[in-house]
Design a protein around this motif. Structure first.
Motif, PDB file in Angstrom:
ATOM      1  N   ALA A  45       0.838  -1.205   0.000  1.00 24.01           N
ATOM      2  CA  ALA A  45       0.000   0.000   0.000  1.00 24.01           C
ATOM      3  C   ALA A  45       0.870   1.251   0.000  1.00 24.01           C
ATOM      4  N   LEU A  46       0.305   2.300  -0.583  1.00 20.53           N
ATOM      5  CA  LEU A  46       0.912   3.625  -0.579  1.00 20.53           C
ATOM      6  C   LEU A  46      -0.046   4.552   0.147  1.00 20.53           C
ATOM      7  N   ASP A  47       0.428   5.181   1.218  1.00 23.34           N
ATOM      8  CA  ASP A  47      -0.368   6.122   2.008  1.00 23.34           C
ATOM      9  C   ASP A  47       0.166   7.522   1.728  1.00 23.34           C
ATOM     10  N   LEU A  48      -0.436   8.201   0.729  1.00 25.50           N
ATOM     11  CA  LEU A  48      -0.047   9.566   0.380  1.00 25.50           C
ATOM     12  C   LEU A  48      -0.771  10.535   1.302  1.00 25.50           C
ATOM     13  N   PHE A  49      -0.161  11.651   1.586  1.00 25.86           N
ATOM     14  CA  PHE A  49      -0.725  12.609   2.541  1.00 25.86           C
ATOM     15  C   PHE A  49      -0.982  11.874   3.862  1.00 25.86           C
ATOM     16  N   ALA A  50       0.002  11.116   4.314  1.00 23.31           N
ATOM     17  CA  ALA A  50      -0.169  10.144   5.392  1.00 23.31           C
ATOM     18  C   ALA A  50      -0.485  10.752   6.757  1.00 23.31           C
ATOM     19  N   GLY A  51      -0.116  12.007   7.000  1.00 24.23           N
ATOM     20  CA  GLY A  51      -0.409  12.603   8.304  1.00 24.23           C
ATOM     21  C   GLY A  51       0.284  11.841   9.411  1.00 24.23           C
ATOM     22  N   SER A  52      -0.480  11.217  10.276  1.00 24.95           N
ATOM     23  CA  SER A  52       0.062  10.432  11.389  1.00 24.95           C
ATOM     24  C   SER A  52       0.396   8.993  10.992  1.00 24.95           C
ATOM     25  N   GLY A  53      -0.010   8.584   9.785  1.00 24.88           N
ATOM     26  CA  GLY A  53       0.156   7.191   9.365  1.00 24.88           C
ATOM     27  C   GLY A  53      -1.025   6.325   9.745  1.00 24.88           C
ATOM     28  N   ASN A  54      -2.087   6.943  10.202  1.00 22.78           N
ATOM     29  CA  ASN A  54      -3.273   6.273  10.707  1.00 22.78           C
ATOM     30  C   ASN A  54      -3.806   5.184   9.761  1.00 22.78           C
ATOM     31  N   LEU A  55      -4.023   5.512   8.473  1.00 21.42           N
ATOM     32  CA  LEU A  55      -4.616   4.546   7.543  1.00 21.42           C
ATOM     33  C   LEU A  55      -3.651   3.410   7.209  1.00 21.42           C
ATOM     34  N   GLY A  56      -2.403   3.745   6.951  1.00 25.22           N
ATOM     35  CA  GLY A  56      -1.423   2.710   6.629  1.00 25.22           C
ATOM     36  C   GLY A  56      -1.159   1.764   7.791  1.00 25.22           C
ATOM     37  N   ILE A  57      -1.095   2.301   8.994  1.00 27.66           N
ATOM     38  CA  ILE A  57      -0.881   1.450  10.178  1.00 27.66           C
ATOM     39  C   ILE A  57      -2.076   0.536  10.386  1.00 27.66           C
ATOM     40  N   GLU A  58      -3.280   1.059  10.201  1.00 28.80           N
ATOM     41  CA  GLU A  58      -4.481   0.217  10.308  1.00 28.80           C
ATOM     42  C   GLU A  58      -4.427  -0.906   9.274  1.00 28.80           C
ATOM     43  N   ALA A  59      -3.988  -0.586   8.054  1.00 30.34           N
ATOM     44  CA  ALA A  59      -3.880  -1.603   7.001  1.00 30.34           C
ATOM     45  C   ALA A  59      -2.878  -2.692   7.390  1.00 30.34           C
ATOM     46  N   MET A  60      -1.733  -2.298   7.949  1.00 31.27           N
ATOM     47  CA  MET A  60      -0.746  -3.303   8.381  1.00 31.27           C
ATOM     48  C   MET A  60      -1.289  -4.145   9.524  1.00 31.27           C
ATOM     49  N   SER A  61      -2.000  -3.530  10.440  1.00 29.37           N
ATOM     50  CA  SER A  61      -2.594  -4.277  11.541  1.00 29.37           C
ATOM     51  C   SER A  61      -3.572  -5.330  11.029  1.00 29.37           C
ATOM     52  N   ARG A  62      -4.191  -5.035   9.890  1.00 28.22           N
ATOM     53  CA  ARG A  62      -5.182  -5.937   9.293  1.00 28.22           C
ATOM     54  C   ARG A  62      -4.573  -6.876   8.251  1.00 28.22           C
ATOM     55  N   GLY A  63      -3.249  -6.926   8.164  1.00 27.71           N
ATOM     56  CA  GLY A  63      -2.601  -7.923   7.319  1.00 27.71           C
ATOM     57  C   GLY A  63      -1.858  -7.420   6.096  1.00 27.71           C
ATOM     58  N   MET A  64      -1.852  -6.124   5.829  1.00 27.96           N
ATOM     59  CA  MET A  64      -1.089  -5.585   4.700  1.00 27.96           C
ATOM     60  C   MET A  64       0.392  -5.858   4.961  1.00 27.96           C
ATOM     61  N   GLU A  65       1.092  -6.343   3.965  1.00 27.10           N
ATOM     62  CA  GLU A  65       2.488  -6.735   4.123  1.00 27.10           C
ATOM     63  C   GLU A  65       3.429  -5.540   4.311  1.00 27.10           C
ATOM     64  N   HIS A  66       3.238  -4.496   3.497  1.00 32.94           N
ATOM     65  CA  HIS A  66       4.179  -3.372   3.513  1.00 32.94           C
ATOM     66  C   HIS A  66       3.448  -2.092   3.109  1.00 32.94           C
ATOM     67  N   VAL A  67       3.786  -0.975   3.767  1.00 39.50           N
ATOM     68  CA  VAL A  67       3.180   0.320   3.450  1.00 39.50           C
ATOM     69  C   VAL A  67       4.279   1.362   3.281  1.00 39.50           C
ATOM     70  N   THR A  68       4.138   2.159   2.215  1.00 36.33           N
ATOM     71  CA  THR A  68       4.996   3.319   1.993  1.00 36.33           C
ATOM     72  C   THR A  68       4.204   4.550   2.410  1.00 36.33           C
ATOM     73  N   PHE A  69       4.756   5.317   3.346  1.00 33.76           N
ATOM     74  CA  PHE A  69       4.114   6.528   3.865  1.00 33.76           C
ATOM     75  C   PHE A  69       4.783   7.755   3.261  1.00 33.76           C
ATOM     76  N   VAL A  70       3.974   8.713   2.794  1.00 30.83           N
ATOM     77  CA  VAL A  70       4.504   9.946   2.224  1.00 30.83           C
ATOM     78  C   VAL A  70       3.730  11.131   2.787  1.00 30.83           C
ATOM     79  N   ASP A  71       4.460  12.134   3.227  1.00 27.86           N
ATOM     80  CA  ASP A  71       3.859  13.401   3.617  1.00 27.86           C
ATOM     81  C   ASP A  71       4.928  14.467   3.428  1.00 27.86           C
ATOM     82  N   HIS A  72       4.526  15.695   3.186  1.00 27.91           N
ATOM     83  CA  HIS A  72       5.518  16.757   2.986  1.00 27.91           C
ATOM     84  C   HIS A  72       5.806  17.550   4.258  1.00 27.91           C
ATOM     85  N   GLN A  73       5.040  17.355   5.317  1.00 31.65           N
ATOM     86  CA  GLN A  73       5.240  18.087   6.570  1.00 31.65           C
ATOM     87  C   GLN A  73       6.265  17.390   7.470  1.00 31.65           C
TER      88      GLN A  73
END
Length: 185
Positions: A45-73
């Protein structure tokens, strides 16, 4: 905020300590994952505009193998790194401080291909048409990739766009709408 389900259920997720980020509420997050999952058997998964990483972390908790997080802040990147470290997810993630379009282009150059994309930019500040075009143009979407767009309710996204087909659209209160697309090569 907290992880709602899966391996890390109940673990807290720190929010970005400024007013520039609008976190996805637990109610919206739960509804979103019920629509696209609710659990995964691997995937990238790719979490663009990730903020805190909330969505990507939830995805990993639910079985997603790997997440790329991107934010400009800067503060968002520090928060993502803290949240990932607190759950020991460093080996299953990458974190980049970058503009969304540059990150998409860089992923394409590295031949990264994703099964899920989370797009949650600041409301009314990004063009979903341009983001969706860039994702397909740079070849970062696996066939049948699911693209989740969280946006302001008054911002209407099209039923289809280029090679994207809308699977579902739901309103959450008067402010938030989720639009889910499938990309077909």
């Amino acid at each position: 905020m907290r992880v709602i389900a899966g391996e890390f259920k109940g673990h807290p997720i720190l929010a970005v300590p400024n007013q520039k980020t609008r976190p996805t509420t637990d109610k919206v997050k739960e509804a979103l994952f019920q629509m696209i999952g609710p659990f995964f058997d691997g995937g990238l998964a790719l979490d663009l505009f990730a903020g805190s990483g909330n969505l990507g972390i939830e995805a990993m908790s639910r079985g997603m193998e790997h997440v790329t997080f991107v934010d400009h802040q800067y503060h968002a990147i520090q928060t993502i790194k803290h949240n990932i470290q607190s759950l020991n997810l460093q080996s299953r993630s990458e974190v980049y401080r970058n503009d969304a379009f540059r990150a998409i282009k860089a992923a394409g150059k590295r031949n990264k291909v994703y099964n899920y994309i989370f797009l949650d930019p600041p409301y009314r500040k990004a063009s979903f048409d341009k983001l969706l075009s860039a994702l397909s143009e740079h070849g970062v979407l696996e066939d049948r990739c699911i693209v989740v767009c969280e946006h302001a309710s008054e911002e209407q996204l099209p039923d289809s766009f280029e090679s994207y087909t809308m699977l579902r659209q739901e309103d959450y209160g008067s402010l938030t709408q989720i639009t889910i697309y499938r990309f077909d090569k």
